[in-house]
Design a protein around this motif. Sequence first.
Motif, PDB file in Angstrom:
ATOM      1  N   UNK A  54       9.513  -5.234 -31.210  1.00 13.18           N
ATOM      2  CA  UNK A  54      10.677  -5.773 -30.477  1.00 13.18           C
ATOM      3  C   UNK A  54      11.957  -5.073 -30.896  1.00 13.18           C
ATOM      4  N   UNK A  55      12.102  -4.853 -32.193  1.00 16.52           N
ATOM      5  CA  UNK A  55      13.295  -4.169 -32.686  1.00 16.52           C
ATOM      6  C   UNK A  55      13.328  -2.731 -32.172  1.00 16.52           C
ATOM      7  N   UNK A  56      12.178  -2.075 -32.162  1.00 13.18           N
ATOM      8  CA  UNK A  56      12.120  -0.711 -31.613  1.00 13.18           C
ATOM      9  C   UNK A  56      12.524  -0.704 -30.139  1.00 13.18           C
ATOM     10  N   UNK A  57      12.046  -1.676 -29.381  1.00 15.28           N
ATOM     11  CA  UNK A  57      12.409  -1.750 -27.959  1.00 15.28           C
ATOM     12  C   UNK A  57      13.909  -1.962 -27.780  1.00 15.28           C
ATOM     13  N   UNK A  58      14.504  -2.804 -28.634  1.00 12.73           N
ATOM     14  CA  UNK A  58      15.957  -3.008 -28.559  1.00 12.73           C
ATOM     15  C   UNK A  58      16.689  -1.721 -28.910  1.00 12.73           C
ATOM     16  N   UNK A  98      19.703   3.154 -27.026  1.00 10.00           N
ATOM     17  CA  UNK A  98      19.677   4.618 -27.153  1.00 10.00           C
ATOM     18  C   UNK A  98      19.818   5.079 -28.600  1.00 10.00           C
ATOM     19  N   UNK A  99      19.301   4.295 -29.530  1.00  9.16           N
ATOM     20  CA  UNK A  99      19.340   4.678 -30.940  1.00  9.16           C
ATOM     21  C   UNK A  99      17.993   5.247 -31.384  1.00  9.16           C
ATOM     22  N   UNK A 100      16.948   4.994 -30.589  1.00  7.96           N
ATOM     23  CA  UNK A 100      15.613   5.537 -30.797  1.00  7.96           C
ATOM     24  C   UNK A 100      15.091   5.915 -29.420  1.00  7.96           C
ATOM     25  N   UNK A 101      14.265   6.962 -29.345  1.00  7.36           N
ATOM     26  CA  UNK A 101      13.703   7.388 -28.065  1.00  7.36           C
ATOM     27  C   UNK A 101      12.261   6.928 -27.946  1.00  7.36           C
ATOM     28  N   UNK A 102      11.857   6.588 -26.734  1.00  9.96           N
ATOM     29  CA  UNK A 102      10.449   6.329 -26.462  1.00  9.96           C
ATOM     30  C   UNK A 102       9.840   7.673 -26.089  1.00  9.96           C
ATOM     31  N   UNK A 103       8.888   8.117 -26.905  1.00 12.08           N
ATOM     32  CA  UNK A 103       8.291   9.437 -26.707  1.00 12.08           C
ATOM     33  C   UNK A 103       7.045   9.372 -25.829  1.00 12.08           C
ATOM     34  N   UNK A 104       6.557   8.215 -25.567  1.00 13.74           N
ATOM     35  CA  UNK A 104       5.354   8.016 -24.770  1.00 13.74           C
ATOM     36  C   UNK A 104       4.932   6.567 -24.932  1.00 13.74           C
ATOM     37  N   UNK A 105       3.804   6.238 -24.362  1.00 12.93           N
ATOM     38  CA  UNK A 105       3.350   4.849 -24.459  1.00 12.93           C
ATOM     39  C   UNK A 105       3.043   4.510 -25.917  1.00 12.93           C
TER      40      UNK A 105
END
Length: 179
Positions: free
Chosen positions: A155-159, A164-171
């Motif tokens: 959840x924290x990663x999703x927030x 825009x403080x962490x990128x989603x690199x893939x699923x």
Amino acid sequence: MGSVTQTARAIESTAESLQEELARLEIQKQALERELAAVTAHLGSVQRALDALQALMPGTGPAAAPSPRDPAPVSVPSPTKPQAARAAATAEAAAESPATAGRSDKAGDGSTTYELTEQILAYFAQAGDTEVRARDVASALRRDTDSGSINAVRSTLDRLVGASRVQRAGRGLYRAVMP
């Protein structure tokens, strides 16, 4: 007569479900109120720090006009429920499972801190351009003891992705935001 009994049981079951839901929502409301209070306190400390820094900068200071970005004061609504109901909900919150009771993302005074967010950002600062899974982040932070802890990291990663403080690199994969 059988249908009357079934109807009575259905009503009783529905009432019990609603009571459980009410208790859960009361606990959630208290958690959100604590989080809002923590955010408000953090907002105040950041504002004071900014004011202190602006006072040190040339051409600014106490006589300078306030920044147009100064946030409006935030007030935390006081609970309106009776004291007895509040005490019962507090007792339920205190009876949370031992797996979640000692987590370091909660301060001893009950206020939520930003420790988990800071730990995740520090992890990604060290990880560089590496793609990692939420479970690996949780493991590195020693928060992989139960699914609730891992979900808190997710959840924290999703927030953080939303901010825009962490990128989603893939699923299921995350990467540090490179400047």
